[in-house]
Design an enzyme around this catalytic site. Structure first.
Site, PDB file in Angstrom:
ATOM      1  N   GLU A 186       0.854  -1.193   0.000  1.00 45.27           N
ATOM      2  CA  GLU A 186       0.000   0.000   0.000  1.00 45.27           C
ATOM      3  C   GLU A 186       0.887   1.239   0.000  1.00 45.27           C
ATOM      4  OE1 GLU A 186      -2.022   0.713   3.843  1.00 45.27           O
ATOM      5  OE2 GLU A 186      -1.411  -1.342   4.301  1.00 45.27           O
ATOM      6  N   CYS A 193      -3.410  -3.736   4.449  1.00 43.83           N
ATOM      7  CA  CYS A 193      -2.516  -4.796   4.952  1.00 43.83           C
ATOM      8  C   CYS A 193      -2.937  -6.186   4.486  1.00 43.83           C
ATOM      9  CB  CYS A 193      -2.461  -4.773   6.475  1.00 43.83           C
ATOM     10  SG  CYS A 193      -1.851  -3.223   7.110  1.00 43.83           S
ATOM     11  N   HIS A 206      -2.319 -10.285  12.171  1.00 45.10           N
ATOM     12  CA  HIS A 206      -1.750  -9.058  11.622  1.00 45.10           C
ATOM     13  C   HIS A 206      -1.432  -8.182  12.842  1.00 45.10           C
ATOM     14  CE1 HIS A 206      -1.118  -5.252   9.793  1.00 45.10           C
ATOM     15  NE2 HIS A 206      -2.243  -4.744  10.263  1.00 45.10           N
TER      16      HIS A 206
HETATM   17  P1  HMG Z   1      -3.747   6.797  21.387  1.00 51.49           P
HETATM   18  O1  HMG Z   1      -4.966   7.605  21.398  1.00 51.49           O
HETATM   19  O2  HMG Z   1      -2.457   7.504  21.470  1.00 51.49           O
HETATM   20  O3  HMG Z   1      -3.705   5.725  22.515  1.00 51.49           O
HETATM   21  O4  HMG Z   1      -3.765   5.888  20.062  1.00 51.49           O
HETATM   22  P2  HMG Z   1      -4.510   5.567  23.894  1.00 51.49           P
HETATM   23  O5  HMG Z   1      -4.492   6.837  24.650  1.00 51.49           O
HETATM   24  O6  HMG Z   1      -5.823   4.895  23.661  1.00 51.49           O
HETATM   25  O7  HMG Z   1      -3.514   4.530  24.588  1.00 51.49           O
HETATM   26  C1  HMG Z   1      -3.191   3.338  23.994  1.00 51.49           C
HETATM   27  C2  HMG Z   1      -3.132   2.272  25.078  1.00 51.49           C
HETATM   28  O8  HMG Z   1      -2.076   2.604  25.981  1.00 51.49           O
HETATM   29  C3  HMG Z   1      -4.391   2.194  25.916  1.00 51.49           C
HETATM   30  O9  HMG Z   1      -4.595   0.829  26.213  1.00 51.49           O
HETATM   31  C4  HMG Z   1      -4.024   2.929  27.194  1.00 51.49           C
HETATM   32  O10 HMG Z   1      -4.751   2.547  28.336  1.00 51.49           O
HETATM   33  C5  HMG Z   1      -2.559   2.545  27.323  1.00 51.49           C
HETATM   34  P3  HMG Z   1      -5.889   0.048  25.658  1.00 51.49           P
HETATM   35  O11 HMG Z   1      -7.072   0.734  26.213  1.00 51.49           O
HETATM   36  O12 HMG Z   1      -5.854   0.199  24.161  1.00 51.49           O
HETATM   37  O13 HMG Z   1      -5.685  -1.342  26.129  1.00 51.49           O
HETATM   38  N1  HMG Z   1      -1.755   3.452  28.150  1.00 51.49           N
HETATM   39  C6  HMG Z   1      -0.830   3.038  29.035  1.00 51.49           C
HETATM   40  N2  HMG Z   1      -0.421   1.812  29.382  1.00 51.49           N
HETATM   41  C7  HMG Z   1       0.582   1.715  30.319  1.00 51.49           C
HETATM   42  N3  HMG Z   1       1.148   2.806  30.904  1.00 51.49           N
HETATM   43  C8  HMG Z   1       0.756   4.050  30.589  1.00 51.49           C
HETATM   44  C9  HMG Z   1      -0.257   4.207  29.598  1.00 51.49           C
HETATM   45  N4  HMG Z   1      -0.883   5.278  29.042  1.00 51.49           N
HETATM   46  C10 HMG Z   1      -1.784   4.789  28.150  1.00 51.49           C
HETATM   47  N5  HMG Z   1       1.332   5.109  31.167  1.00 51.49           N
HETATM   48  C11 HMG Z   1      -3.808   4.090  18.498  1.00 51.49           C
HETATM   49  C12 HMG Z   1      -3.497   4.503  19.937  1.00 51.49           C
HETATM   50  C13 HMG Z   1      -3.499   2.610  18.331  1.00 51.49           C
HETATM   51  C14 HMG Z   1      -5.300   4.302  18.236  1.00 51.49           C
HETATM   52  C15 HMG Z   1      -2.949   4.944  17.553  1.00 51.49           C
HETATM   53  O14 HMG Z   1      -1.594   4.610  17.725  1.00 51.49           O
HETATM   54  C16 HMG Z   1      -3.300   4.797  16.089  1.00 51.49           C
HETATM   55  O15 HMG Z   1      -4.168   5.486  15.572  1.00 51.49           O
HETATM   56  N6  HMG Z   1      -2.584   3.880  15.353  1.00 51.49           N
HETATM   57  C17 HMG Z   1      -2.803   3.663  13.927  1.00 51.49           C
HETATM   58  C18 HMG Z   1      -4.039   2.831  13.613  1.00 51.49           C
HETATM   59  C19 HMG Z   1      -3.862   1.385  13.966  1.00 51.49           C
HETATM   60  O16 HMG Z   1      -2.762   0.860  14.034  1.00 51.49           O
HETATM   61  N7  HMG Z   1      -4.992   0.647  14.120  1.00 51.49           N
HETATM   62  C20 HMG Z   1      -4.945  -0.769  14.400  1.00 51.49           C
HETATM   63  C21 HMG Z   1      -6.130  -1.528  13.813  1.00 51.49           C
HETATM   64  S1  HMG Z   1      -6.283  -1.215  12.044  1.00 51.49           S
HETATM   65  C22 HMG Z   1      -5.024  -2.194  11.338  1.00 51.49           C
HETATM   66  O17 HMG Z   1      -4.449  -3.019  11.971  1.00 51.49           O
HETATM   67  C23 HMG Z   1      -4.689  -1.919   9.899  1.00 51.49           C
HETATM   68  C24 HMG Z   1      -3.424  -1.121   9.669  1.00 51.49           C
HETATM   69  O18 HMG Z   1      -2.289  -1.936   9.863  1.00 51.49           O
HETATM   70  C25 HMG Z   1      -3.423  -0.514   8.260  1.00 51.49           C
HETATM   71  C26 HMG Z   1      -3.707  -1.384   7.074  1.00 51.49           C
HETATM   72  O19 HMG Z   1      -4.514  -2.299   7.076  1.00 51.49           O
HETATM   73  O20 HMG Z   1      -3.157  -1.056   6.037  1.00 51.49           O
HETATM   74  C27 HMG Z   1      -3.306   0.041  10.619  1.00 51.49           C
END
Ligand code: HMG
Length: 386
Positions: A79, A111, A233
């Site tokens: 991609e 992906c 994945h």
């Molecule tokens: P965010 O808003 O920064 O994260 O985005 P958050 O505030 O929700 O925190 C993440 C986790 O860290 C949470 O845990 C928090 O509690 C924890 P969860 O509720 O998820 O279990 N946390 C802590 N833990 C320990 N100590 C601390 C602490 N503070 C917070 N101090 C997000 C996170 C993944 C949404 C962001 O990084 C993002 O947008 N990533 C890109 C999208 C993505 O990867 N999505 C995955 C599913 S889609 C997919 O897999 C396809 C893809 O590969 C693309 C394709 O297909 O081509 C992406």
């Protein structure tokens, strides 16, 4: 006759960013990245490693002259394509010096693209059992400086040779799959960075996994008491962990324990390479094979492929008697251990670099003299490779 993955290899660039350094720079508690996201480092692609050169580097050591002669199909799943018309697979075909009498194409569906390529390749070798197919997943995950997705970036490629009587993993014909249009993650043509509705993307991933797991169970495909491992994945390791946890109440405690133990082995490489989009599931496979010493031939494993936008597939395979002899564990561990750790300013400076788009000539610096294939520059809107 069985069909599946005969050989597998991967390439990732020789530099990475430590995510504790990223956390400090972004004024985030490092445990959010290390535990909350579940990642430790991410690979950073220098300007002379694009998806074409990474794909060629992943495949460079894979093919014997006999394999090359038997190739009838070459597919690159990506991609992060470099051209709207010409398939990246044609550039790779040239770099690998392959014979002309084969079908050569690129597949895109986020992906999921390499899984689509793998399934097409399996159909091809079932139809033409004396021929082989080369499927390469190659991507650079870019979300942007200071974005929520920044910590989930990465770069790399996985190459797989698909054949009859495979030496590593025989794949079953029956699988379950689903498609639906969602705006969880996308990258418009005019953007070099992806857009994501992060939390929503996690929900879609989990709901498609739940749906396919249920369908597979109804068709008696899961049989978890027999399933030695379940691969995901892995955009970041916490995502796969969340999916696995949904099974805790659905399967026997012993089976859940076994899958959890195997999951730890499957994320070791991904945790220090980052998201490589199309290749992430297959990097999990390599990581499992090379880091779990108790895996045995004859064991059956499940693979969950997810591509945003969205499309998913759950499929199954059995480890072949000789699979351990096909692994390149020492070379992979050296590749990962010998990477240069970038400072934050080096990372940010490299992130902002780009190729010219006005048709002028640009020569790209050499990042790694030891690597076989690289982008040397651009001239008259044509990428130049070595
Ligand atoms: P965010 O808003 O920064 O994260 O985005 P958050 O505030 O929700 O925190 C993440 C986790 O860290 C949470 O845990 C928090 O509690 C924890 P969860 O509720 O998820 O279990 N946390 C802590 N833990 C320990 N100590 C601390 C602490 N503070 C917070 N101090 C997000 C996170 C993944 C949404 C962001 O990084 C993002 O947008 N990533 C890109 C999208 C993505 O990867 N999505 C995955 C599913 S889609 C997919 O897999 C396809 C893809 O590969 C693309 C394709 O297909 O081509 C992406």
């Amino acid at each position: 006759m069985q069909f599946g993955i005969d050989k597998i290899d991967f390439y990732t660039p020789n530099q990475c960013l430590d995510l504790v350094a990223l956390a400090h720079a972004r004024q985030v508690d490092p445990n959010k990245y290390l535990i909350g996201i579940g990642q430790k480092q991410m690979a950073v692609a220098p300007l002379d490693q694009d998806i074409v050169s990474m794909a060629a580097n992943a495949a460079a050591q894979l093919l014997t002259p006999l394999d090359q002669a038997a190739l009838g199909l070459l597919i690159v799943g990506t991609e992060s394509g470099v051209d709207q018309s010409k398939a990246s697979a044609l550039f790779v075909h040239d770099l690998l010096d392959l014979h002309p009498n084969m079908r050569t194409l690129e597949i895109k569906e986020a992906c999921y693209g390499a899984t689509a390529g793998l399934q097409l390749a399996l159909d091809f070798v079932r139809q033409h059992p004396t021929q082989k197919a080369l499927v390469i997943a190659s991507d650079i995950a870019r979300y942007g400086l200071n974005s929520p997705g920044e910590v989930t970036q990465g770069a790399g490629a996985v190459a797989m040779l698909v054949s009859a009587e495979p030496q590593i993993l025989a794949l079953e014909e029956q699988s379950v799959y689903a498609s639906q249009s969602t705006w969880d993650f996308w990258r418009p043509n005019y953007s070099t960075e992806s857009f994501a509705q992060g939390k929503y993307s996690e929900e879609v991933y989990l709901s498609m996994f739940a749906d396919l797991w249920q369908q597979a169970s109804a068709q008696k495909l899961t049989q978890v008491d027999e399933l030695a491992a379940l691969l995901f994945h892995i955009p970041f390791s916490k995502m796969g962990r969340k999916a696995l946890r949904t099974l805790e109440t659905k399967i026997q405690p012993q089976a859940y324990q076994r899958l959890t133990k195997r999951f730890e082995a499957s994320i070791q490489y991904g945790q220090i390479v980052g998201n490589i989009y199309t290749g992430s599931l297959y990097l999990s496979l390599i990581s499992l094979l090379e880091n779990d010493m108790n895996l045995q031939a004859g064991e059956r494993i499940g693979l969950f492929s997810y591509g945003s936008g969205s499309e998913a597939e759950l499929f199954f395979g059995t480890l072949q008697p000789d699979f351990k002899s096909q692994l390149k564990s020492a070379a992979h561990q050296a590749l990962l251990a010998n990477r240069t750790s970038l400072t934050m300013s080096e990372y940010e400076e490299q992130f902002k670099q780009s190729l010219v788009t006005d048709g002028s000539k640009q020569v790209v610096d050499v990042s790694d003299v030891a690597v076989r294939h690289r982008l040397t520059g651009i001239k008259g809107h044509q990428r130049q490779y070595q």
